[in-house]
Design an enzyme around this catalytic site. Structure first.
Site, PDB file in Angstrom:
ATOM      1  N   LYS A  74      41.837  31.939  32.185  1.00 44.96           N
ATOM      2  CA  LYS A  74      43.037  31.165  32.478  1.00 44.96           C
ATOM      3  C   LYS A  74      42.683  29.809  33.084  1.00 44.96           C
ATOM      4  O   LYS A  74      43.159  28.770  32.643  1.00 44.96           O
ATOM      5  CB  LYS A  74      43.933  31.964  33.428  1.00 44.96           C
ATOM      6  CG  LYS A  74      45.286  31.340  33.717  1.00 44.96           C
ATOM      7  CD  LYS A  74      46.105  32.316  34.537  1.00 44.96           C
ATOM      8  CE  LYS A  74      47.469  31.773  34.858  1.00 44.96           C
ATOM      9  NZ  LYS A  74      48.290  32.749  35.603  1.00 44.96           N
ATOM     10  N   GLU A 130      31.973  34.436  36.561  1.00 45.01           N
ATOM     11  CA  GLU A 130      31.349  35.337  35.597  1.00 45.01           C
ATOM     12  C   GLU A 130      31.508  34.818  34.168  1.00 45.01           C
ATOM     13  O   GLU A 130      30.559  34.828  33.373  1.00 45.01           O
ATOM     14  CB  GLU A 130      31.970  36.740  35.704  1.00 45.01           C
ATOM     15  CG  GLU A 130      31.737  37.436  37.026  1.00 45.01           C
ATOM     16  CD  GLU A 130      32.813  37.129  38.067  1.00 45.01           C
ATOM     17  OE1 GLU A 130      32.880  37.856  39.063  1.00 45.01           O
ATOM     18  OE2 GLU A 130      33.596  36.163  37.861  1.00 45.01           O
ATOM     19  N   GLY A 136      46.887  37.290  34.459  1.00 47.48           N
ATOM     20  CA  GLY A 136      45.785  37.786  33.646  1.00 47.48           C
ATOM     21  C   GLY A 136      45.974  39.216  33.196  1.00 47.48           C
ATOM     22  O   GLY A 136      45.713  39.560  32.034  1.00 47.48           O
ATOM     23  N   ARG A 137      46.441  40.081  34.104  1.00 46.20           N
ATOM     24  CA  ARG A 137      46.579  41.498  33.756  1.00 46.20           C
ATOM     25  C   ARG A 137      47.797  41.753  32.875  1.00 46.20           C
ATOM     26  O   ARG A 137      48.012  42.884  32.434  1.00 46.20           O
ATOM     27  CB  ARG A 137      46.649  42.339  35.029  1.00 46.20           C
ATOM     28  CG  ARG A 137      47.761  41.939  35.996  1.00 46.20           C
ATOM     29  CD  ARG A 137      47.548  42.566  37.363  1.00 46.20           C
ATOM     30  NE  ARG A 137      48.497  42.132  38.366  1.00 46.20           N
ATOM     31  CZ  ARG A 137      48.408  41.001  39.047  1.00 46.20           C
ATOM     32  NH1 ARG A 137      47.415  40.156  38.807  1.00 46.20           N
ATOM     33  NH2 ARG A 137      49.294  40.698  39.973  1.00 46.20           N
ATOM     34  N   GLU A 192      45.902  45.817  41.181  1.00 44.66           N
ATOM     35  CA  GLU A 192      45.923  44.386  41.461  1.00 44.66           C
ATOM     36  C   GLU A 192      47.342  43.899  41.685  1.00 44.66           C
ATOM     37  O   GLU A 192      47.574  42.944  42.424  1.00 44.66           O
ATOM     38  CB  GLU A 192      45.272  43.603  40.314  1.00 44.66           C
ATOM     39  CG  GLU A 192      44.920  42.171  40.673  1.00 44.66           C
ATOM     40  CD  GLU A 192      44.006  41.513  39.660  1.00 44.66           C
ATOM     41  OE1 GLU A 192      42.772  41.563  39.860  1.00 44.66           O
ATOM     42  OE2 GLU A 192      44.517  40.962  38.672  1.00 44.66           O
ATOM     43  N   HIS A 230      36.220  68.963  31.933  1.00 42.87           N
ATOM     44  CA  HIS A 230      34.867  69.433  32.222  1.00 42.87           C
ATOM     45  C   HIS A 230      34.202  68.582  33.298  1.00 42.87           C
ATOM     46  O   HIS A 230      32.982  68.642  33.466  1.00 42.87           O
ATOM     47  CB  HIS A 230      34.032  69.418  30.944  1.00 42.87           C
ATOM     48  CG  HIS A 230      34.533  70.369  29.911  1.00 42.87           C
ATOM     49  ND1 HIS A 230      34.041  71.648  29.767  1.00 42.87           N
ATOM     50  CD2 HIS A 230      35.527  70.240  28.985  1.00 42.87           C
ATOM     51  CE1 HIS A 230      34.694  72.259  28.788  1.00 42.87           C
ATOM     52  NE2 HIS A 230      35.597  71.429  28.304  1.00 42.87           N
ATOM     53  N   LYS A 243      34.961  36.244  46.336  1.00 43.88           N
ATOM     54  CA  LYS A 243      34.446  35.154  45.502  1.00 43.88           C
ATOM     55  C   LYS A 243      33.970  33.993  46.361  1.00 43.88           C
ATOM     56  O   LYS A 243      32.911  33.395  46.116  1.00 43.88           O
ATOM     57  CB  LYS A 243      35.541  34.658  44.560  1.00 43.88           C
ATOM     58  CG  LYS A 243      35.928  35.588  43.437  1.00 43.88           C
ATOM     59  CD  LYS A 243      36.963  34.853  42.580  1.00 43.88           C
ATOM     60  CE  LYS A 243      37.525  35.711  41.489  1.00 43.88           C
ATOM     61  NZ  LYS A 243      38.531  34.966  40.713  1.00 43.88           N
TER      62      LYS A 243
END
Length: 580
Positions: free
Chosen positions: A218, A224, A286-287, A372, A407, A537
């Site tokens: 964005k 990253e 973003g999400r 978030e 499991h 950050k």
């Protein structure tokens, strides 16, 4: 939304739930089902091709009535909040923005006016939702028809998406979920982690001449993403037979596109914002962005027609959410049940269990969406000097596909000391009808929901053990009975659809988006900012030089931080880390 509001826990609707909880907290689902033959039919909803069975929850008719009264409370203003979001009012108050991810899947031809402009057509003089969607579909079709070619003239066959958070989780989850609908001539890989192994492994076996990078960010400043994009650019340039500034520019134009709200940063990276930028806007979190150009990898994978069907599925749920009464409203019911468990029972963990291997990334996607959005404690509307909530908010969200989870962690779900409400997701048909596999999968789904709800009494466990001992000739041991006891009374929802296809995936995502929004409104928090991700950050940026240097001062007063960096310095190899 109501401007004046009392403390949530002081509302009469809340106090009525407190009193009611004392009356019903010890009721057992085994008895509720035994005493009420119509329970399952009454506590279920079917609409938009989604069937929700919420009968295996620790509720009565009175519980649901009181929860709905809370949702209808004028002081909470949920109906107003829904309308405010869908009409583009600036409900993201901390950032002064509208919240318009729903506009991204609105192809109803109805204008949506925000700040005096129709965002469906134009935003601040640039393209709006529909022109960008058209550009996404056109580009996706070019890739699928092998018309887009790299520097050597070879067609693009490999798509590498570089992003993190919502710029990675959404498209990565959706491409995996809809893999049966994808073009198998194309390869899709997703890179998010700044750990160099992620990019290096993603590039293994790829021909640079056939590889397109989608850099999705964005702001186009995310550490990253920019670090991985720079390394990917270097990997591409190193493959050029005659490397020169001109050759690099031409290769970049053919092998890199950006999805961003920051054209200036995109241009500084070397990507032409006119030709190779797919815009999205600051009112898309973003999400919540998989519906935007962030979904470009999905549009390429499944094709424009299926991508539009994915959007249309979500839009159907938007209409359901906006128009259905709360009693028949799937997101609202799921949200209220979550509040019942978090705020009254104190169940703070919540599992999402898709009985579909294609949804392997769906729990992780919902983890970001929920945690978030609602991992907050600051009140949206402080009162009487109280800036923070005094009640629990978002749960810990996790999960894995069934039957794998059976499991692994189902032991704790069934017999552990923690009670964890669950959502089970299943489909009547499989896209891969392999013998009786799907019938066995569905049998396990239904069985697990019943076992969690009903359990097995100690008397039943003892009777089964005695029968087993008689059959095998083994001596009966009374001390084994407690180990075979299942307390039950473990709540779950079950969501079913006919099959996992593009519109159904869109519907499922939208259901959970709106569920999270409803809970945020009731808890009086802002579900649409994420300041909580920033502090780490900032500290990382400050500490990075100290880690890169072999000696010198460490900019921290924390003794643990200084100790950790000192240890890292002593054990790091002195050579510099190369590009992927």
């Amino acid at each position: 939304m109501s401007e004046s509001r009392r403390k949530l826990t002081a509302l009469p609707e809340w106090q009525a739930l407190v009193e009611h909880f004392r009356e019903v907290k010890d009721l057992h689902l085994r008895n509720l089902f035994r005493e009420d033959p119509g329970r399952a039919e009454r506590f279920s909803i079917e609409d938009c091709g989604i069937f929700l069975d919420f009968s295996k929850n620790r509720i009565t008719d009175r519980t649901l009535e009181l929860l709905l009264r809370l949702a209808e409370s004028r002081e909470i203003g949920l109906r107003e909040a829904i309308e405010a979001m869908l009409t583009g009012q600036p409900i993201n108050a901390t950032e002064g923005r509208a919240v318009l991810h729903t506009a991204l899947r609105n192809r109803s031809a109805t204008p949506l006016i925000v700040n005096g402009e129709d965002v469906m057509q134009s935003v601040k003089g640039g393209p709006g939702v529909l022109p960008v969607l058209e550009k996404v579909c056109r580009f996706a079709q070019q890739i699928r028809q092998l018309e887009r070619r790299g520097w050597s003239g070879k067609p693009i066959r490999n798509i590498v998406n570089i992003g993190i958070g919502g710029s990675d989780l959404g498209p990565a989850m959706a491409v995996e979920a809809l893999r049966p609908y994808s073009d198998r001539r194309l390869t899709f890989r997703f890179v998010s982690n700044i750990d160099g192994s992620h990019l290096a492994e993603a590039l293994q076996g790829l021909d640079p001449a056939e590889t397109l990078f989608i850099v999705a960010s964005k702001t186009f400043t995310t550490l990253e993403t920019t670090a991985n994009a720079v390394a990917a650019r270097q990997w591409l340039f190193s493959s050029l037979p005659n490397r020169s500034p001109q050759a690099e520019r031409e290769a970049l134009a053919k092998h890199f596109v950006a999805v961003s709200a920051n054209p200036q940063r995109v241009a500084e990276f070397g990507i032409d914002p006119d030709e190779n930028l797919f815009l999205f806007w600051d009112w898309v979190g973003g999400r919540y962005s998989v519906w935007s150009a962030i979904g470009l990898p999905l549009a390429i994978a499944v094709g424009p027609e299926n991508f539009l069907a994915f959007l249309d599925g979500a839009w159907q749920i938007d209409e359901h959410f906006r128009r259905r009464p709360f009693r028949q409203n799937i997101p609202v019911i799921l949200a209220l049940l979550g509040i019942w468990y978090i705020n009254f029972f104190g169940f703070h963990s919540y599992a999402v269990l898709p009985y579909c291997q294609l949804l392997v990334r769906f729990p992780a996607y919902l983890q970001q969406l929920d945690m978030e959005s609602n991992g907050k404690q600051a009140r949206l509307r402080p009162i009487q000097g109280e800036e923070f909530v005094q009640w629990s908010t978002g749960p810990v969200v996790w999960g894995e596909p069934g039957t794998n989870g059976q499991h692994a962690f189902f032991q704790l779900l069934h017999q552990g000391t923690e009670i964890i409400p669950c959502d089970f997701i299943g489909f009547a048909e499989s896209v891969y009808p392999l013998k009786d596999h799907h019938a066995k999968l569905l049998a396990n789904l239904v069985a697990q929901t019943e076992a969690l709800a009903i359990g097995k009494t100690e008397a039943e466990a003892e009777r089964e053990l005695r029968q087993e001992c008689e059959r095998t000739g083994m001596p009966f041991r009374r001390d084994l009975v407690p180990h075979r006891f299942f307390p039950g009374n473990r709540p779950s929802n079950t969501l079913l659809a006919e099959r996992l296809d593009p519109p159904t995936l869109g519907k499922l995502i939208a259901i959970y988006e709106h569920k999270v929004f409803v809970q945020g409104v009731i808890w009086d928090i802002n579900s649409f900012d994420q300041f909580g991700v920033e502090l780490g950050k900032q500290l990382a940026s400050r500490l990075l030089p100290a880690i890169e240097q072999a000696d010198g001062p460490i900019p921290s007063e924390n003794s643990s931080t200084r100790q950790l960096i000192s240890w890292i310095r002593r054990h790091r190899q002195p050579k510099s880390e190369g590009a992927a």
